[in-house]
Design an enzyme around this catalytic site. Structure first.
Site, PDB file in Angstrom:
ATOM      1  N   SER A  47       0.818  -1.220   0.000  1.00  0.00           N
ATOM      2  CA  SER A  47       0.000   0.000   0.000  1.00  0.00           C
ATOM      3  C   SER A  47       0.848   1.266   0.000  1.00  0.00           C
ATOM      4  O   SER A  47       0.317   2.364   0.132  1.00  0.00           O
ATOM      5  CB  SER A  47      -0.935   0.000   1.207  1.00  0.00           C
ATOM      6  OG  SER A  47      -0.196  -0.155   2.405  1.00  0.00           O
ATOM      7  N   THR A 100     -38.968  28.531  -8.359  1.00  0.00           N
ATOM      8  CA  THR A 100     -39.216  27.174  -7.853  1.00  0.00           C
ATOM      9  C   THR A 100     -39.561  26.349  -9.087  1.00  0.00           C
ATOM     10  O   THR A 100     -40.147  26.890 -10.048  1.00  0.00           O
ATOM     11  CB  THR A 100     -40.377  27.114  -6.832  1.00  0.00           C
ATOM     12  OG1 THR A 100     -41.582  27.466  -7.507  1.00  0.00           O
ATOM     13  CG2 THR A 100     -40.144  28.059  -5.651  1.00  0.00           C
ATOM     14  N   HIS A 101     -39.182  25.103  -9.093  1.00  0.00           N
ATOM     15  CA  HIS A 101     -39.349  24.253 -10.289  1.00  0.00           C
ATOM     16  C   HIS A 101     -38.642  24.859 -11.500  1.00  0.00           C
ATOM     17  O   HIS A 101     -39.021  24.587 -12.635  1.00  0.00           O
ATOM     18  CB  HIS A 101     -40.829  24.027 -10.618  1.00  0.00           C
ATOM     19  CG  HIS A 101     -41.662  23.570  -9.456  1.00  0.00           C
ATOM     20  ND1 HIS A 101     -42.009  22.260  -9.227  1.00  0.00           N
ATOM     21  CD2 HIS A 101     -42.192  24.268  -8.420  1.00  0.00           C
ATOM     22  CE1 HIS A 101     -42.727  22.165  -8.129  1.00  0.00           C
ATOM     23  NE2 HIS A 101     -42.851  23.377  -7.602  1.00  0.00           N
ATOM     24  N   SER A 150     -13.412  26.891 -26.026  1.00  0.00           N
ATOM     25  CA  SER A 150     -13.652  25.693 -26.824  1.00  0.00           C
ATOM     26  C   SER A 150     -12.562  25.593 -27.881  1.00  0.00           C
ATOM     27  O   SER A 150     -12.125  26.602 -28.428  1.00  0.00           O
ATOM     28  CB  SER A 150     -15.022  25.797 -27.502  1.00  0.00           C
ATOM     29  OG  SER A 150     -15.070  24.968 -28.647  1.00  0.00           O
ATOM     30  N   LYS A 174     -16.891  30.597 -27.642  1.00  0.00           N
ATOM     31  CA  LYS A 174     -17.377  29.974 -26.409  1.00  0.00           C
ATOM     32  C   LYS A 174     -16.621  30.429 -25.169  1.00  0.00           C
ATOM     33  O   LYS A 174     -15.414  30.605 -25.178  1.00  0.00           O
ATOM     34  CB  LYS A 174     -17.267  28.444 -26.496  1.00  0.00           C
ATOM     35  CG  LYS A 174     -18.253  27.786 -27.427  1.00  0.00           C
ATOM     36  CD  LYS A 174     -19.712  27.950 -27.032  1.00  0.00           C
ATOM     37  CE  LYS A 174     -20.106  27.175 -25.803  1.00  0.00           C
ATOM     38  NZ  LYS A 174     -20.106  25.738 -26.014  1.00  0.00           N
ATOM     39  N   GLU A 217     -18.994  23.174 -13.814  1.00  0.00           N
ATOM     40  CA  GLU A 217     -19.451  21.847 -14.257  1.00  0.00           C
ATOM     41  C   GLU A 217     -18.632  20.739 -13.582  1.00  0.00           C
ATOM     42  O   GLU A 217     -19.165  19.702 -13.180  1.00  0.00           O
ATOM     43  CB  GLU A 217     -19.323  21.734 -15.773  1.00  0.00           C
ATOM     44  CG  GLU A 217     -20.196  22.718 -16.513  1.00  0.00           C
ATOM     45  CD  GLU A 217     -19.763  22.841 -17.968  1.00  0.00           C
ATOM     46  OE1 GLU A 217     -20.285  22.091 -18.788  1.00  0.00           O
ATOM     47  OE2 GLU A 217     -18.890  23.681 -18.278  1.00  0.00           O
ATOM     48  N   GLN A 234      -7.590  -1.818   4.173  1.00  0.00           N
ATOM     49  CA  GLN A 234      -6.590  -1.052   3.431  1.00  0.00           C
ATOM     50  C   GLN A 234      -7.250  -0.223   2.310  1.00  0.00           C
ATOM     51  O   GLN A 234      -6.658   0.722   1.811  1.00  0.00           O
ATOM     52  CB  GLN A 234      -5.533  -2.005   2.844  1.00  0.00           C
ATOM     53  CG  GLN A 234      -4.349  -1.294   2.203  1.00  0.00           C
ATOM     54  CD  GLN A 234      -3.181  -2.232   1.982  1.00  0.00           C
ATOM     55  OE1 GLN A 234      -2.433  -2.521   2.898  1.00  0.00           O
ATOM     56  NE2 GLN A 234      -3.034  -2.720   0.759  1.00  0.00           N
TER      57      GLN A 234
HETATM   58  N1  ARG Z   1      -1.273  -1.198   4.957  1.00  0.00           N
HETATM   59  C1  ARG Z   1      -2.166  -1.648   5.966  1.00  0.00           C
HETATM   60  C2  ARG Z   1      -3.471  -0.852   5.923  1.00  0.00           C
HETATM   61  O1  ARG Z   1      -3.458   0.205   5.414  1.00  0.00           O
HETATM   62  C3  ARG Z   1      -1.543  -1.519   7.301  1.00  0.00           C
HETATM   63  C4  ARG Z   1      -2.063  -2.494   8.288  1.00  0.00           C
HETATM   64  C5  ARG Z   1      -1.629  -3.850   7.919  1.00  0.00           C
HETATM   65  N2  ARG Z   1      -1.973  -4.799   8.909  1.00  0.00           N
HETATM   66  C6  ARG Z   1      -1.874  -6.091   8.685  1.00  0.00           C
HETATM   67  N3  ARG Z   1      -2.204  -6.885   9.639  1.00  0.00           N
HETATM   68  N4  ARG Z   1      -1.488  -6.558   7.526  1.00  0.00           N
HETATM   69  O2  ARG Z   1      -4.486  -1.287   6.385  1.00  0.00           O
END
Ligand code: ARG
Length: 453
Positions: A22, A154-155, A276, A282, A289, A321
């Protein structure tokens, strides 16, 4: 260096490793991760788990790691599965064997829950700052337009005359409710999971109340199983983001309509408009938006996280995660949306003449009914009579004879009804569109903003 290699004899499949990792997402937690580790070192020292000398070495080492991360000189390694691993790995390189004691009595489960809360609380403070500045812009624009009349809808059909200040303030109050929600969420998030360890609580005599206070939390979480899996603070962040996005989207949508040639009520500054590639003439309200569009994405982040959470059994599961990407994405969106919308509003030209030109006598139909009420006609009958009058032609062009053919209650003084300002002034009730009521709103709004600090 893996944090968990001991029981494995085979190395991870490359794709499976990357799938599990992660770091690309959670490296932005680095500052709160180091902060959490520094507090953990102090807690371990207070519990007598670390000697004062070990604690000092870890403290100094974490300081070096933090300096590298802050300077952008920290070099991540392929084996850094997440930010927690990266910090601990680098601590080992800089501080030596003592680094192996940092994770005593702690798990990444309570660590990440703590980091994430700290990050979210800071993010909430930043969103609140943006939000208050946008509210300020709405108040300042409102101050300039307490006498600027336009049709209220309104509407999306012309209904009654209002002032542009009143319209602007309608959005101010929606944002004021958002402000209260973001403040509450920040308070609710201020609960420290650290010391809960993997799920059952740390086996060392950690003073969790002192640890919570050290990190600036209001209190420590009561239940370790709950603490490592509670993501209510993330869901609340995303709900608040989705609802704030919804409010910004409604504001944006109204301005998109008002900026059309057909309405022409407002003109975006060039700095907040786009062109545009094909049509040279434009001038498009892209930022408005996009605001409308991003509100949809924000709602998706909320529903995505709730769907992730709803099936989780006890304590930490790796599904969790998936909690950070939507929160980071929602924050990143709001961090730009709010200042851009504030800038677009602050630089908006208000075309009072176009607004005035859109005022037609039909907007005074209610006034005409009220005129009859003043002559003793019951409102329900007056409503019906004016409905019949509307069918005869534009109200203010009808002769007194034509009106009297509908009811003898119409008299020569009916002429006085054809006054848009008078219709606005009559609505001096609390919350109404009359200048005095709008001024009172502005004062109340200013008081709210200064109380929010
Ligand atoms: N990268 C993990 C998360 O964001 C950290 C916790 C991981 N814990 C584990 N028991 N593998 O959730």
């Amino acid at each position: 260096m893996k944090l968990w290699g001991g029981r494995f004899s085979e190395s991870a499949d490359t794709l499976a490793y990357a799938y599990n990792a992660s770091l690309p997402c959670d490296q932005r937690l680095w500052a709160v991760d180091v902060r959490g580790s520094l507090a953990w070192v102090r807690a371990l020292a207070r519990a007598g788990v670390l000697s004062p000398d070990e604690a000092a070495q870890l403290d100094a080492g974490l300081g070096l790691v933090r300096a590298e991360l802050a300077a952008g000189t920290f070099v991540f390694q392929p084996a850094d599965e997440d930010i927690h691993t990266a910090v601990e790995r680098r601590l080992g390189e800089l501080a030596g064997a003592v680094a192996g004691k940092l994770h005593t009595g702690r798990s990444r489960n309570d660590q990440v829950a703590t980091d994430f809360r700290l990050w979210v609380m800071e993010a909430e403070a930043r969103v609140l700052g943006h939000l208050r500045r946008l509210q300020q812009v709405l108040l300042d624009q409102a101050e300039r337009h307490t006498g600027t009349l336009l049709p209220g809808y309104t509407h999306l059909q012309r209904a009654q005359p209002i002032t542009f200040a009143h319209w602007l303030l309608s959005h101010f109050w929606a944002l004021e409710r958002d402000g209260a929600r973001w403040e509450q969420a920040r308070t609710a998030a201020s609960v420290c999971p650290l010391g809960s360890a993997a799920l059952a609580g740390s086996a060392y005599p950690i003073d969790r109340a002192a640890l919570a206070a050290d990190l600036g939390f209001a209190r420590a979480a009561e239940n370790s199983l709950d603490a490592v899996s509670d993501r209510d603070f993330a869901a609340e962040f995303l709900f608040n983001a989705a609802l704030l996005g919804t409010h910004l989207s409604r504001l944006a949508e109204a301005l998109v309509i008002y900026a059309t040639a057909e309405f022409g009520f407002v003109t975006l500054a060039d700095a907040y408009a786009s062109g545009s590639s094909l049509m040279p003439q434009k001038k498009n309200p892209d930022v408005l938006e996009l605001t409308r569009g991003k509100a949809g994405t924000l709602l998706g982040h909320l529903t995505g996280l709730l769907a992730t959470l709803k099936g989780l059994p006890s304590a930490y599961d790796k599904d969790l995660q998936e909690d950070k990407p939507p929160v980071f994405a929602a924050f990143d969106a709001l961090d730009v949306m709010l200042p851009v919308v504030a800038g677009a509003l602050a630089t908006l030209s208000v075309n009072a003449d176009r607004m005035a030109a859109a005022l037609d006598a039909a907007l005074l139909a209610t006034e005409l009914a009220d005129y009859l009420v003043g002559k003793g006609v019951p409102f329900r009958d007056a409503h019906h009579l004016v409905g019949q009058a509307v069918r005869l032609g534009p109200l203010n062009t009808l002769s007194l004879e034509a009106l009297r053919s509908l009811s003898p209650a119409f008299e020569a003084d009916v002429e006085a009804v054809w006054d848009f300002s008078a219709a606005v002034s009559r609505r001096s009730v609390l919350g109404g569109t009359a200048a005095a009521s709008v001024q009172a709103q502005i004062q109340a709004g200013r008081a709210k903003l200064s109380a929010a600090g």
